[in-house]
Design a protein around this motif. Structure first.
Motif, short mmCIF file in Angstrom:
data_model
loop_
_atom_site.label_atom_id
_atom_site.label_comp_id
_atom_site.label_asym_id
_atom_site.label_seq_id
_atom_site.Cartn_x
_atom_site.Cartn_y
_atom_site.Cartn_z
N ALA A 207 10.46 3.31 8.01
CA ALA A 207 10.11 3.09 6.60
C ALA A 207 8.78 3.78 6.37
O ALA A 207 7.85 3.63 7.18
CB ALA A 207 10.00 1.60 6.32
N VAL A 208 8.67 4.55 5.31
CA VAL A 208 7.45 5.36 5.09
C VAL A 208 7.01 5.30 3.63
O VAL A 208 7.79 4.96 2.74
CB VAL A 208 7.68 6.84 5.48
CG1 VAL A 208 8.01 6.98 6.97
CG2 VAL A 208 8.79 7.48 4.63
N GLY A 209 5.75 5.69 3.41
CA GLY A 209 5.26 5.93 2.06
C GLY A 209 5.55 7.38 1.71
O GLY A 209 5.53 8.26 2.57
N ALA B 5 1.26 10.24 10.92
CA ALA B 5 1.26 8.97 11.65
C ALA B 5 -0.14 8.37 11.56
O ALA B 5 -1.10 8.92 12.11
CB ALA B 5 1.65 9.20 13.11
N THR B 6 -0.26 7.25 10.82
CA THR B 6 -1.57 6.61 10.65
C THR B 6 -1.64 5.34 11.50
O THR B 6 -0.63 4.84 11.97
CB THR B 6 -1.83 6.27 9.16
OG1 THR B 6 -0.77 5.43 8.70
CG2 THR B 6 -1.91 7.52 8.31
N GLN B 7 -2.84 4.83 11.66
CA GLN B 7 -3.07 3.74 12.60
C GLN B 7 -2.58 2.38 12.08
O GLN B 7 -2.09 1.58 12.85
CB GLN B 7 -4.57 3.69 12.92
CG GLN B 7 -4.98 2.61 13.89
CD GLN B 7 -4.51 2.88 15.31
OE1 GLN B 7 -3.83 3.86 15.59
NE2 GLN B 7 -4.86 1.99 16.21
N ARG C 91 -3.09 -1.68 8.03
CA ARG C 91 -3.32 -1.60 6.58
C ARG C 91 -2.71 -0.31 6.03
O ARG C 91 -2.51 0.66 6.76
CB ARG C 91 -4.82 -1.61 6.28
CG ARG C 91 -5.55 -0.38 6.81
CD ARG C 91 -6.95 -0.25 6.24
NE ARG C 91 -7.65 0.89 6.83
CZ ARG C 91 -7.50 2.14 6.42
NH1 ARG C 91 -6.68 2.44 5.43
NH2 ARG C 91 -8.17 3.12 7.01
N LEU C 92 -2.43 -0.31 4.73
CA LEU C 92 -2.01 0.92 4.08
C LEU C 92 -3.25 1.80 3.84
O LEU C 92 -4.37 1.38 4.07
CB LEU C 92 -1.29 0.60 2.76
CG LEU C 92 0.00 -0.23 2.94
CD1 LEU C 92 0.55 -0.67 1.59
CD2 LEU C 92 1.05 0.54 3.71
N GLU C 93 -3.04 3.03 3.36
CA GLU C 93 -4.13 3.99 3.26
C GLU C 93 -4.86 3.91 1.92
O GLU C 93 -4.28 3.47 0.92
CB GLU C 93 -3.58 5.42 3.44
CG GLU C 93 -2.93 5.67 4.79
CD GLU C 93 -1.60 4.97 4.98
OE1 GLU C 93 -0.88 4.76 3.98
OE2 GLU C 93 -1.30 4.60 6.13
N VAL D 125 11.87 6.33 2.31
CA VAL D 125 10.67 6.11 1.49
C VAL D 125 10.80 4.73 0.84
O VAL D 125 11.81 4.43 0.20
CB VAL D 125 10.55 7.21 0.41
CG1 VAL D 125 9.35 6.93 -0.51
CG2 VAL D 125 10.42 8.59 1.05
N VAL D 126 9.79 3.89 1.05
CA VAL D 126 9.86 2.53 0.49
C VAL D 126 8.76 2.25 -0.54
O VAL D 126 8.76 1.21 -1.20
CB VAL D 126 9.84 1.44 1.59
CG1 VAL D 126 11.09 1.52 2.44
CG2 VAL D 126 8.60 1.52 2.46
N ASN D 127 7.82 3.17 -0.67
CA ASN D 127 6.77 3.02 -1.70
C ASN D 127 6.11 4.37 -1.93
O ASN D 127 6.08 5.20 -1.03
CB ASN D 127 5.71 1.99 -1.26
CG ASN D 127 5.03 2.39 0.03
OD1 ASN D 127 5.57 2.17 1.12
ND2 ASN D 127 3.86 2.98 -0.06
N PRO D 128 5.56 4.58 -3.15
CA PRO D 128 4.69 5.74 -3.32
C PRO D 128 3.41 5.46 -2.53
O PRO D 128 2.91 4.33 -2.56
CB PRO D 128 4.42 5.76 -4.83
CG PRO D 128 5.32 4.74 -5.45
CD PRO D 128 5.66 3.76 -4.37
N ALA D 129 2.89 6.45 -1.81
CA ALA D 129 1.71 6.24 -0.96
C ALA D 129 0.50 5.86 -1.83
O ALA D 129 0.52 6.04 -3.06
CB ALA D 129 1.43 7.50 -0.16
N GLY D 130 -0.56 5.36 -1.18
CA GLY D 130 -1.75 4.89 -1.87
C GLY D 130 -2.28 5.91 -2.88
O GLY D 130 -2.43 7.08 -2.55
#
Ligand code: HPA
Length: 242
Positions: A84-86, A158-160, A163-165, A205-210
């Protein structure tokens, strides 16, 4: 045998018939969950939910080495990693499917290689193309046959986490050329390559990214898109194994 790594929203895979659960241990410790083996359509599969069957293992706490070693020991000869990704560009929006062909690793502090420790030989794998072109192609063909639009290519950041970005972080990822963002793509992909197992990512894609939406990113919204997306994933996996 096809290895399937389940992500958020895919902690169970009901499609599997003749299920057997195994509790493997590896020299790297125990995987996130027991491995479920069985068949989907005409194909033997081994399924491993990377966050555990009850979704209790955070992205930075996953024992990626044990997970990949356990799949290798079960005899998988290719892996589909569901994620699942932004989404960074507007298209595809939430619910859309992306099969990336590149990645950039922004994670830190995760044990990320099998080639370390006493007695281990240092090796440098080629990782120019992090995803297997043949597994990607089979996913794209399965999506087409199942009549599900899928974006061919893209760059996974790939982020840590967990939390979201921030909006600024997403702008930076965008300048870097990233199109989707998730927390578990690395070191998973590199470890599969170290074991020489062809590996590709099936991203939902499950959300628009921050910063790509005016609204706060809510778990309810994510859950809704996860449901639609994972139905598509199930249909793609069913076509892939037929
Ligand atoms: N960022 C990072 N990981 C994610 C996101 C996101 O926006 N959505 C789902 N996983």
């Amino acid at each position: 045998m096809l290895g399937i790594i389940g992500g958020t929203g895919l902690d169970q895979l009901d499609l599997i018939q003749g299920r057997m659960e195994h509790a493997p241990t590896t020299p790297w410790g125990t995987p996130s969950a027991g491995l479920v083996t069985g068949t989907i359509e005409n194909t033997r599969v081994a399924f491993l939910p990377r966050h555990g069957h009850d979704h209790s293992v955070a992205p930075h706490e996953i024992n990626y080495r044990a997970n990949l070693r356990a799949l290798a020991d079960a005899g998988v000869d290719r892996i589909v990693a569901v994620a699942a990704v932004g989404g960074i560009p507007e298209q595809p929006g939430p619910g859309g499917i992306v099969i990336p062909d590149q990645l950039i690793d922004y994670t830190w502090g995760r044990p990320s290689t099998f080639f370390e420790g006493e007695g281990a030989e240092v090796e440098h794998i080629d990782f120019t193309w992090p995803y297997s072109q043949s597994v990607r192609q089979s996913l794209l063909e399965a999506a087409q046959q199942a009549d599900i639009p899928a974006t061919d290519g893209g760059c996974y950041a790939a982020t840590q986490g967990p939390r979201l970005e921030t909006a600024a972080e997403i702008q930076r990822l965008e300048r870097d050329g990233c199109t989707i963002v998730g927390m578990t793509g690395m070191p998973e992909a590199a470890l599969a390559r170290e074991l020489n197992i062809p590996y590709a990512c099936l991203a939902v894609v499950v959300n628009p990214a921050g910063g790509k939406t005016d609204k706060e990113i809510s778990l309810e919204e994510i859950r809704g898109h996860l449901k639609t997306g994972m139905n598509k994933v199930a249909r793609i996996l069913q076509t892939l194994t037929t």
